[in-house]
Write a protein that holds these residues in place. Structure first.
Motif, short mmCIF file in Angstrom:
data_model
loop_
_atom_site.label_atom_id
_atom_site.label_comp_id
_atom_site.label_asym_id
_atom_site.label_seq_id
_atom_site.Cartn_x
_atom_site.Cartn_y
_atom_site.Cartn_z
N ILE A 219 11.69 6.07 -6.09
CA ILE A 219 12.71 5.12 -5.63
C ILE A 219 12.21 4.35 -4.41
CG2 ILE A 219 15.02 4.92 -4.61
CD1 ILE A 219 15.83 7.31 -6.35
N MET A 220 11.59 5.06 -3.46
CA MET A 220 11.08 4.41 -2.26
C MET A 220 9.93 3.46 -2.61
SD MET A 220 11.28 7.27 0.76
CE MET A 220 10.83 6.02 1.97
N ALA A 221 9.11 3.84 -3.60
CA ALA A 221 8.03 2.97 -4.04
C ALA A 221 8.60 1.67 -4.61
CB ALA A 221 7.17 3.68 -5.09
N PHE A 222 9.68 1.78 -5.37
CA PHE A 222 10.36 0.62 -5.94
C PHE A 222 10.84 -0.32 -4.84
CE2 PHE A 222 14.19 -1.49 -7.48
CZ PHE A 222 13.78 -2.01 -8.71
N ILE A 223 11.43 0.26 -3.79
CA ILE A 223 11.94 -0.54 -2.67
C ILE A 223 10.81 -1.21 -1.91
CG2 ILE A 223 13.15 -0.43 -0.45
CD1 ILE A 223 14.80 1.89 -1.63
N PHE B 55 0.84 -1.20 0.00
CA PHE B 55 0.00 0.00 0.00
C PHE B 55 0.87 1.25 0.00
CE2 PHE B 55 -3.03 2.98 2.22
CZ PHE B 55 -3.90 3.09 1.14
N ALA B 56 1.96 1.21 0.78
CA ALA B 56 2.88 2.34 0.82
C ALA B 56 3.52 2.57 -0.55
CB ALA B 56 3.96 2.10 1.87
N ALA B 57 3.86 1.50 -1.25
CA ALA B 57 4.48 1.63 -2.57
C ALA B 57 3.52 2.30 -3.55
CB ALA B 57 4.88 0.25 -3.09
N VAL B 58 2.26 1.89 -3.53
CA VAL B 58 1.26 2.48 -4.44
C VAL B 58 1.07 3.96 -4.11
CG1 VAL B 58 -1.16 2.43 -5.15
CG2 VAL B 58 0.09 0.28 -4.80
N ALA B 59 0.95 4.28 -2.81
CA ALA B 59 0.76 5.66 -2.39
C ALA B 59 1.97 6.51 -2.77
CB ALA B 59 0.51 5.73 -0.89
N LEU B 60 3.17 5.99 -2.55
CA LEU B 60 4.39 6.72 -2.89
C LEU B 60 4.45 7.00 -4.39
CD1 LEU B 60 7.04 4.86 -0.71
CD2 LEU B 60 6.61 7.30 -0.66
#
Length: 255
Positions: A194-198, A80-85
Motif C-alpha cells: 500500500i505504501m509503495a502504491f502511495i 526509489f522508496a516505492a520500488v524498495a517497499l
C-alpha cells in the motif's frame, strides 16, 4: 495525523522485521548448541545501528549540497522508496509460511556455522538489521520531504513508534517467537504494498512538477493526495504497473 501515523508505522514495521529475524537466528543458535555465538549476533546489530546513523548523516549531507531542485529530489526518493517497499513486501509474502521462514533462517545460520566463521555471524546480524536501517533512512527522508509542515508530527510518530517497538521486541524475545508469523508477515507485506502504491503516485507527481516527466491530465479520478492518486495518465500508469505486478506475483505464489 497522517504524518504521525506513517512515521510511527515505518520505525515499528522495519524494527519488528529486524527483531523477528534476530530472534529466529538466536533461537536457532541455541537449539544447535551454539550459545557462545549469540554475542556475535548482538555485535552485528549494534554495528548496523551505528551504520544506519552514518547513512542518515550522509543522506542529509548529499541533500544539503545537491544542486537539483527540491521537487526532483523528492520525486526520485519517493520512486526509489516505492520500488524498495514493493520488493520487501514481496520478500515477506514469499516467507509468510512458517516453514519457509524457518528454512530461510536455518540455511543462513548453518552455512556460517559449518565454516566456523565469526565474521559470518556478525555479517548475518549486521546485514539483517542494516537493510532495515537503510530502508528507515530512505522512507523517513521521503516522508520528511513530503510533509514540510508536519515535521513535529513525524518526530512525535518516530518517538511513539520506538516505544512501541521496544515493547514489541521485548515481547518477541520473551515469548520465544510463539506469535503467528504467517499473519504478521502477511499483514506487514500488504502494508508495504500500500505504501509503495502511495509513494509511486506521489513520486511521479513530484517529477512532473520538476519537469522530468510530462503530465497528461485526465478528468477522472479526482485527486486523492493521501493515497498518492493524481488525475494524470503518468501517475496512474505507474500505480497501475505496481498493482498489476502485485496481482501477478500473488497469483504466481498460489500456484
Amino acid at each position: 495525523y497522517y504524518a504521525f501515523l506513517n512515521s510511527a508505522l515505518i520505525i515499528l514495521r522495519e524494527g519488528l522485521e529486524a527483531a523477528l529475524i534476530l530472534a529466529a537466528i538466536i533461537a536457532m543458535l541455541r537449539v544447535m548448541g551454539a550459545q557462545s555465538a549469540v554475542r556475535y549476533i548482538h555485535l552485528g546489530w549494534l554495528l548496523a545501528l551505528f551504520a544506519g546513523v552514518l547513512t542518515w548523516l550522509a543522506a542529509q549531507t548529499v541533500l544539503t549540497f545537491s544542486g537539483q531542485q527540491r521537487e526532483s529530489m523528492e520525486g526520485f526518493i519517493s520512486i526509489f522508496a516505492a520500488v524498495a517497499l514493493f520488493y520487501v513486501g514481496y520478500w515477506l509474502h514469499t516467507r509468510s509460511e512458517a516453514k519457509r521462514w524457518q528454512s530461510f533462517i536455518q540455511d543462513k545460520v548453518q552455512t556460517v556455522l559449518s565454516s566456523k566463521s565469526i565474521l559470518g555471524l556478525v555479517g548475518i546480524s549486521f546485514f539483517a538489521v542494516y537493510r532495515e536501517a537503510f530502508e528507515v533512512v530512505l522512507f523517513y527522508q521521503a516522508l520528511w520531504l513530503q510533509n514540510e509542515n508536519s515535521h513535529n508530527a513525524i518526530l512525535g510518530g518516530f518517538g511513539a513508534g520506538v516505544i512501541a517497538l521496544l515493547i514489541a521486541t521485548f515481547a518477541i524475545f520473551k515469548l520465544g517467537l510463539r506469535m503467528p508469523l504467517k499473519y504478521f508477515l502477511g499483514a506487514t507485506g500488504t502494508l508495504l504494498y500500500i505504501m509503495a502504491f502511495i509513494f509511486a503516485g506521489t513520486g511521479v507527481n513530484q517529477l512532473q512538477a520538476a519537469g522530468w516527466i510530462p503530465a497528461t491530465p485526465l478528468n477522472f479520478p479526482p485527486a486523492v493526495p493521501l493515497l498518492g492518486i493524481y488525475p494524470t495518465m503518468e501517475t496512474l500508469a505507474a500505480q497501475g504497473v505496481l498493482l498489476c505486478t502485485f496481482i501477478a506475483t500473488s497469483l504466481w505464489m498460489t500456484l
